[in-house]
Every structure is written in structure tokens, then in C-alpha cells.
Design an enzyme around this catalytic site. Structure first.
Site, PDB file in Angstrom:
ATOM      1  N   GLU A  80      -3.560  -0.512  -3.595  1.00 16.40           N
ATOM      2  CA  GLU A  80      -4.873   0.143  -3.627  1.00 16.40           C
ATOM      3  C   GLU A  80      -5.314   0.563  -5.023  1.00 16.40           C
ATOM      4  OE1 GLU A  80      -1.939   3.518  -2.771  1.00 16.40           O
ATOM      5  OE2 GLU A  80      -2.204   1.431  -2.128  1.00 16.40           O
ATOM      6  N   TYR A 128       0.860  -1.182   0.000  1.00 14.76           N
ATOM      7  CA  TYR A 128       0.000   0.000   0.000  1.00 14.76           C
ATOM      8  C   TYR A 128       0.895   1.229   0.000  1.00 14.76           C
ATOM      9  CZ  TYR A 128      -4.059  -2.867   1.280  1.00 14.76           C
ATOM     10  OH  TYR A 128      -5.066  -3.792   1.285  1.00 14.76           O
TER      11      TYR A 128
END
Length: 364
Positions: free
Chosen positions: A117, A93
Site C-alpha cells: 500500500e 499488504y
């Protein structure tokens, strides 16, 4: 391919990028995983568990970073920037839209930075974010759990029991956004008996949510006027707005927060992308809340780190197919899998993802 698995260093971040089961799958494909000693302890995985499936344990973070691909959970912190010149691929992430410093640092390196993401999947014309979904589900459920805790008087809250009691009104939960986070937050809030209102700008999504929750939830189209009428009545306000790769819009102004009842609670799950509530700033598991305008604010950006055993297993179940592709094919995997390719945020000293072009036009 040689793959590094460093220990997470963010405050009380107990997740780890790969479970032993995932490491075993990589080893069976002929890849070698180098695990920093203690990396899995917070999730209940011992060094011996990794060794049992063929991983090699290394003593330092530098050794884990010094591989062709590094798998993490959270974005590199400033103390880890020194390692960013080592791997060819970083898969984690990143949430770069809210982190200019890291963005500029990555642009100075030779690595390809792929963000969980922004990896996409398309099925039947529907776009989903398979690596964001499991953590969004956990964060949505935890938002109500943490909100209920901080509504306790001893935690600075109003002293509200969300479920209420016979003869006593239940708590008022207002959720901004009807995506994965908002849906899961509603699921828990409805389950505990709270009075729940969901705002969204997508009428079709609101119709879908009605099929899930029926008359137990109020479904409102999100306008500034509607928000201004409802938010001041909220005991628990949950920000659950997602625009992939971008900062969410600020939906709740400081003035609107000042109209909320003292001791009410705000939890903004979107804080890792910048948040959708003006008064909310990032906090940490060690110091999760602060009070502003009489309202308790909770802004921990790595909420799923509170339940690392569950979160690590859920995350690696989703990331493993993509990790295997990258390990087998290298960066060419991103050419063969368009959804994985959309995960590339930085490559060859350039910003790649279109959302980052909008966020940082001066860095193009």
C-alpha cells in the site's frame, strides 16, 4: 531466488499472493517458487496448476515461509509471527498504522517488510499507488454491493432498494472521499440509480469527478458543517478516505452516527487503516456486521477476499513487475526503483516509512 507462497489464514481470505501465471513468469527468470499446498484453492487455482508451471508444493506453512522472500496478500496474523524470523523479504499488504502489535513484532526481526500500500509510482508529476489501486477499485465497487445487501430488511436494514422505482425515491448514498475507492463506489451507486453525494477536500478532484458523472452526483467540499447536514439523511454511508501509510482522520463522530435513520448502513473501506467513522470497528466475512445506535455497521478489512478469483488476478497483474525486480536484484531493487523503495516500512529493526514515524514516534 527462492520464493515462498503461504496460504492466507485470515477469516475467509481466499486470495493468494501469486497466480500460476505469475509463478510461471518467475520460473522463466530462473527463480523457484515454493507453494503451500492448497494456497490457491480459494481463488480456483489447484496445486496441479502451480506444479504445471514449475512450482514446488510444500506441505506446511513453515516450509513456505522458510525462503528468501515471502509473497502474501494480507498482513501476518499472530499465529504467523513465529515465521517472521525466516525470510529476508516480506512483500504484502501490512497497514501497520492500525496495527501496533505487528509493527513492534517486525521491529524485532531481521527482515525487510515491504508494504504494497505504500509503493508509489510517479508519472507526469502525478503520484499513484499501483499496488493499492486494483484492490481499492474492487473494494469501492463491493462497498455499494454489500451496502445494498445490508439495507435489506432481512439483514437488519431499512428495507431500501437503492435504485428506487418510478414514484418512489431512490436511496441516498453518501461517500466520504473522492479517490479510487470513492470513485468506484460512485460508479456503481450511480449505475444502480441511487442519489449520490461525494465529499472531498480537494476541489480539483471534485471537478474531475464531475467530468465523469456530471449532474448525476452531488459534489460537496468536506467540512464538519456540511457533513453534519448530509450524513443524517444517508441510507448508505461509505468511508473511502486514504492517507497513505497513516490512519485517516475521524470524520464522523458517534453523535453524528446517532442522528442517522435506524436501519441505515455504514461501510468503511478505510477500516484496515483505522477507519474514518468513530463507531466502526473491524469485523470479518463470517460476522460482517453489527448494530450500534440503530445503524448497521460493516467493517470487513479484507473486502476483496469475497471475490478472490478476480482479486487475485488483478493484484498479481500489478505486483508481478515489482516481484520480478525483487527476485532478480534482491533488496537492491529498492535502491534502483524509488517507488518500490517507498514501500519499505521496516528494515534493520527500524521504521522506515515517514508516515509510520508520525504514527509511532515512540518506536523510533
Amino acid at each position: 531466488m527462492n520464493i515462498g507462497l503461504p496460504k492466507e489464514i485470515k477469516d475467509q481470505e481466499f486470495r493468494v499472493g501469486l497466480s500460476p501465471a505469475a509463478v510461471q513468469a518467475l520460473q522463466e527468470r530462473g527463480h523457484q517458487v515454493f507453494v503451500e499446498s492448497g494456497a490457491g484453492l480459494g481463488s480456483g487455482f489447484r496445486d496441479a496448476d502451480y506444479q504445471a508451471v514449475g512450482a514446488k508444493i510444500v506441505a506446511t506453512a513453515a516450509q513456505a515461509w522458510d525462503e528468501e522472500m515471502v509473497i502474501k496478500v494480507k498482513e501476518p496474523l499472530a499465529s504467523e509471527y513465529q515465521f517472521l524470523t525466516l525470510p529476508k523479504i516480506l512483500f504484502t499488504y501490512l497497514h501497520l498504522a492500525a496495527n501496533r502489535d505487528l509493527t513492534e513484532t517486525l521491529l524485532k526481526t531481521d527482515l525487510t517488510a515491504i508494504a504494497y500500500e505504500t509503493v508509489e509510482r510517479e508519472r507526469g508529476g502525478q503520484i499513484s499507488f499501483p499496488l493499492l489501486t486494483p484492490m481499492s477499485m474492487i473494494a469501492g465497487r463491493l462497498a455499494v454491493q454489500f451496502g445494498a445487501r445490508f439495507l435489506e430488511r432481512s439483514q437488519g436494514g431499512r428495507g431500501i432498494l437503492l435504485s428506487g422505482l418510478p414514484g418512489v425515491q431512490p436511496g441516498q448514498v453518501v461517500i466520504l472521499g473522492g479517490g479510487v475507492v470513492g470513485t468506484e463506489a460512485a460508479r456503481i451507486a450511480v449505475g444502480c440509480g441511487a442519489n449520490v453525494t461525494i465529499f472531498d477536500v480537494n476541489v480539483e478532484r471534485l471537478c474531475y469527478l464531475e467530468t465523469l458523472f456530471g449532474a448525476r452526483v452531488n459534489y460537496l467540499y468536506s467540512t464538519s458543517n456540511a457533513l453534519a447536514q448530509v450524513i443524517p439523511t444517508a441510507d448508505l454511508l461509505i468511508g473511502a478516505v486514504l492517507i497513505p501509510g497513516q490512519r485517516p482522520p475521524c470524520l464522523v463522530s458517534r453523535g453524528l452516527v446517532q442522528q442517522m435513520i435506524p436501519g441505515s448502513v455504514i461501510v468503511d473501506v478505510a477500516v484496515d487503516q483505522g477507519g474514518c467513522i468513530e463507531t466502526l470497528r473491524p469485523t470479518s466475512h463470517s460476522q460482517p456486521t453489527y448494530v450500534e445506535a440503530g445503524v448497521v455497521h460493516y467493517g470487513v478489512p479484507n473486502m476483496p477476499g469475497a471475490v478472490p478469483r478476480t482479486a487475485t488476478q488483478a493484484l498479481t497483474n500489478s505486483t508481478l513487475p515489482f516481484v520480478l525486480k525483487l527476485a532478480d536484484l534482491g533488496i537492491e531493487a529498492c535502491d534502483q526503483d524509488r517507488g518500490l523503495g517507498l514501500g519499505i516500512n521496516v528494515q534493520n529493526h527500524r521504521l522506515i516509512h515517514p508516515a509510520l514515524h508520525k504514527e509511532f514516534p515512540d518506536l523510533l
